[in-house]
Scaffold this motif. Structure first.
Motif, mmCIF file in Angstrom:
data_model
loop_
_atom_site.group_PDB
_atom_site.id
_atom_site.type_symbol
_atom_site.label_atom_id
_atom_site.label_comp_id
_atom_site.label_asym_id
_atom_site.label_seq_id
_atom_site.Cartn_x
_atom_site.Cartn_y
_atom_site.Cartn_z
ATOM 1 N N LEU A 42 0.854 -1.186 0.000
ATOM 2 C CA LEU A 42 0.000 0.000 0.000
ATOM 3 C C LEU A 42 0.896 1.244 0.000
ATOM 4 C CD1 LEU A 42 -2.850 0.933 -0.015
ATOM 5 C CD2 LEU A 42 -2.997 0.526 2.436
ATOM 6 N N THR A 43 0.813 2.026 -1.057
ATOM 7 C CA THR A 43 1.654 3.214 -1.209
ATOM 8 C C THR A 43 0.814 4.477 -1.042
ATOM 9 O OG1 THR A 43 1.203 3.306 -3.562
ATOM 10 C CG2 THR A 43 3.099 1.992 -2.891
ATOM 11 N N PRO A 44 1.466 5.623 -0.821
ATOM 12 C CA PRO A 44 0.712 6.885 -0.760
ATOM 13 C C PRO A 44 -0.104 7.092 -2.037
ATOM 14 C CG PRO A 44 2.967 7.233 -0.017
ATOM 15 C CD PRO A 44 2.902 5.815 -0.515
ATOM 16 N N MET A 47 -3.362 5.223 -2.034
ATOM 17 C CA MET A 47 -4.331 5.878 -1.150
ATOM 18 C C MET A 47 -5.010 7.031 -1.893
ATOM 19 S SD MET A 47 -4.976 5.004 1.954
ATOM 20 C CE MET A 47 -4.377 4.205 3.424
ATOM 21 N N PRO A 147 -4.672 1.943 8.616
ATOM 22 C CA PRO A 147 -4.646 2.591 7.294
ATOM 23 C C PRO A 147 -5.077 1.631 6.187
ATOM 24 C CG PRO A 147 -2.709 3.213 8.548
ATOM 25 C CD PRO A 147 -3.403 2.151 9.353
ATOM 26 N N THR A 308 2.418 14.636 11.902
ATOM 27 C CA THR A 308 3.666 14.202 12.535
ATOM 28 C C THR A 308 4.619 15.375 12.780
ATOM 29 O OG1 THR A 308 4.836 13.719 10.458
ATOM 30 C CG2 THR A 308 3.513 11.948 11.403
ATOM 31 N N ALA A 323 1.740 8.358 10.774
ATOM 32 C CA ALA A 323 2.782 8.135 9.762
ATOM 33 C C ALA A 323 2.156 7.951 8.382
ATOM 34 C CB ALA A 323 3.625 6.918 10.131
ATOM 35 N N ALA A 324 1.091 7.143 8.320
ATOM 36 C CA ALA A 324 0.423 6.916 7.034
ATOM 37 C C ALA A 324 -0.119 8.228 6.486
ATOM 38 C CB ALA A 324 -0.716 5.903 7.199
ATOM 39 N N SER A 326 0.954 11.236 7.165
ATOM 40 C CA SER A 326 2.075 12.083 6.756
ATOM 41 C C SER A 326 2.532 11.728 5.342
ATOM 42 C CB SER A 326 3.224 11.890 7.752
ATOM 43 O OG SER A 326 4.328 12.663 7.380
ATOM 44 N N SER A 327 2.639 10.425 5.041
ATOM 45 C CA SER A 327 3.122 10.016 3.720
ATOM 46 C C SER A 327 2.133 10.406 2.629
ATOM 47 C CB SER A 327 3.391 8.505 3.703
ATOM 48 O OG SER A 327 2.193 7.768 3.702
ATOM 49 N N ALA A 330 1.857 14.342 2.192
ATOM 50 C CA ALA A 330 3.022 14.893 1.482
ATOM 51 C C ALA A 330 2.838 14.730 -0.027
ATOM 52 C CB ALA A 330 4.302 14.199 1.943
#
Ligand code: HEM
Ligand code: HEM
Lengths: 352, 81
Positions: A42-44, A47, A147, A308, A323-324, A326-327, A330
């Motif tokens: 699972l990548t940003p 999502m 997430p 974060t 964290a999820a 934040s990624s 961004a």
């Protein structure tokens, strides 16, 4: 006796094999690190794809919570928070605050009455630069415990299969408290009457070095008038922005910030699970909103309310969400700021 | 006093290999962090920023050593003559 020397051909071959092994090994390690060997990772980006409406994302806007309005004011810290965190922003004092009221939708043109989740992105900036960023919503719990679960929810919600949400809810009983809130909780006619909850847990460290797992909320000081969604549907599609602009023009609006401390054993990694009501709750200060500005030219436009970004004295906990987020935030930020031409700064006509 | 040197100075060689390790590490950290939403994302970005800034500083030091010591002089067999 002289040592028999290997034939030059063999040693060249040996060297070439060795070089090949090193290169192939490094390439494989690199491909693995980059996720090229694990398409299920699972990548940003995945999502964001799951968040996007079928017609594609609105270019230049946040990929979620796309409709919003900028707020500025101050955070009046009363100093009570110093008991659980050495963060300078919780020492008594007044600190500049920048925020953004928003609606939990990827559509910047959504009608205000059509969106259940309302949010507040907030950045509190003490003069030493140790700022505290957060993004909170009006729901009392989150809709997914991980997430990965949130990704499944987004896929189900975007599915053409009419049963997809039913199937999801049955497979994920932890969705029920959020579902019940979304269905039954009263609405309000103003951002000023909404309560905003951080939902994710964080760890505060006090001046003795002791850690405390916490969650925080902003409670409205304005009188809350419960209304139904049908009442709101009769209003202008932008009534929330118009109302808060009016209200703040007639006087600053206030929210009390509370920090709730977990007891040992309370679930800190799962934002679908509320903590019992009796947990130690500290009023740490007041958010005073003094000014409202449209987003297009406003100071909140190019801010990433990344949860974060925390001052010394606060850090992330075992909750996997910050964290999820934040990624993904961004990536959303990179995209929308690169698309600025699709969201012109000075809005002269109707939105594109 | 300027003897012909066929080697880079020890400082230049150390800098070269330290930077090689750092830059290769950065490539891995970079592609790793942009492809994950796991909790390790946050420490990876923070290491990436710190190490990236260190690499910039090392590169500046390297420039200074280059101006100070110069490059090695190639032997006649040196391919890049
Ligand atoms: C893994 C789960 C989540 C994903 C993938 C996600 C995704 C996003 C994205 C893409 C944005 C736009 C960011 C930007 O462009 O600056 C956003 C904004 C926002 N999110 Fe989330 N989100 C998640 C969880 C949460 C949770 C748990 C909360 C509430 C506690 C939350 C509250 C908000 C708010 C209030 C904003 C608007 C912030 C602003 O005004 O800039 N999100 N989210
Ligand atoms: C030798 C190689 C590299 C060096 C020296 C380097 C250096 C840096 C530095 C100093 C920053 C911090 C910038 C800032 O905070 O304003 C940064 C940020 C970043 N780098 Fe690299 N980098 C390298 C390789 C890579 C690679 C291979 C990738 C990904 C494929 C990458 C992706 C990023 C991203 C996405 C950020 C922004 C992080 C964030 O703030 O969210 N970098 N890099």
């Amino acid at each position: 006796m002289p040592e028999p020397r290997p034939s030059p051909a063999r040693s060249v071959l040996g060297s070439l094999v060795l070089i090949g092994v090193v290169i192939a090994g490094s390439a494989a390690a690199f491909a693995y690190t980059a996720g090229w060997l694990s398409p299920e990772r699972l990548t940003p980006w995945k999502m964001l794809e799951a968040l996007a409406p079928p017609s594609g994302p609105a270019l230049g806007y946040r990929r979620n919570h796309a409709k919003g309005i900028c707020v500025t004011g101050v955070f009046e810290s009363n100093g009570n928070g110093a008991a659980i965190s050495r963060a300078s922003v919780l020492a008594a004092g007044q600190y500049a605050a920048l925020g953004r009221f928003n609606l939990g939708t990827p559509n910047p043109d959504a009608a205000d009455a059509s969106v259940r989740v309302r949010g507040l992105g907030l950045r509190i900036m003490p003069p030493n630069g140790q700022e505290w960023r957060m993004a909170m919503i009006n729901a009392p719990v989150f809709a997914a415990s991980t997430p990965e679960g949130f990704h499944e929810l987004l896929v189900a919600a975007g599915s053409k299969d009419p049963n997809a949400m039913k199937v999801f809810a049955e497979a994920h009983p932890e969705f029920a408290p959020f579902g019940a809130w979304a269905k039954n909780a009263p609405w309000t006619g103003s951002y000023a009457e909404d309560r905003f909850n951080g939902l994710n847990s964080f760890v505060f460290t006090d001046s003795s070095g002791a850690d405390h797992a916490v969650r925080w909320s902003l409670l409205p000081q304005a009188q809350v008038v419960p209304v139904t969604q049908d009442d709101l549907k009769k209003l202008d599609p932008d009534f929330l922005e118009q109302e808060i602009t009016q209200r703040v023009r007639s006087g600053p609006q206030r929210w009390t910030m509370t920090v709730t401390v977990a007891n040992p054993g309370d679930p800190t990694a799962d934002p679908t699970k509320a903590w019992p009501e009796d947990r130690r709750t500290i009023e740490v200060g007041t958010l005073v909103v003094q000014r409202i500005e449209a987003e297009a030219d406003g100071p909140c436009r190019d801010i990433n309310f990344d949860p974060t970004v925390l001052p010394p004295g606060m850090r992330t906990s075992d909750d996997p969400f910050p964290a999820a987020r934040s990624s993904v935030y961004a990536k959303s930020y990179d995209l929308r700021t690169a698309e600025a031409k699709d969201y012109p700064r000075t809005v002269t006509g109707p939105k594109p | 006093m300027n003897a012909i040197r066929h080697h880079f100075s020890p400082l230049q060689r150390v800098l070269h290999w330290v930077m090689a390790v750092c830059i290769l590490t950065m490539l891995f950290i970079g592609v790793g962090m942009v492809s994950t939403i796991m909790p390790k994302y946050v420490p990876l970005v923070s290491i990436h920023k710190t190490l990236g800034s260190i690499i910039l500083v090392l590169a500046l030091i390297r420039l200074v050593t280059r101006f100070y010591y110069g490059a090695r002089r190639c032997r006649p067999t040196c391919p890049s003559r």
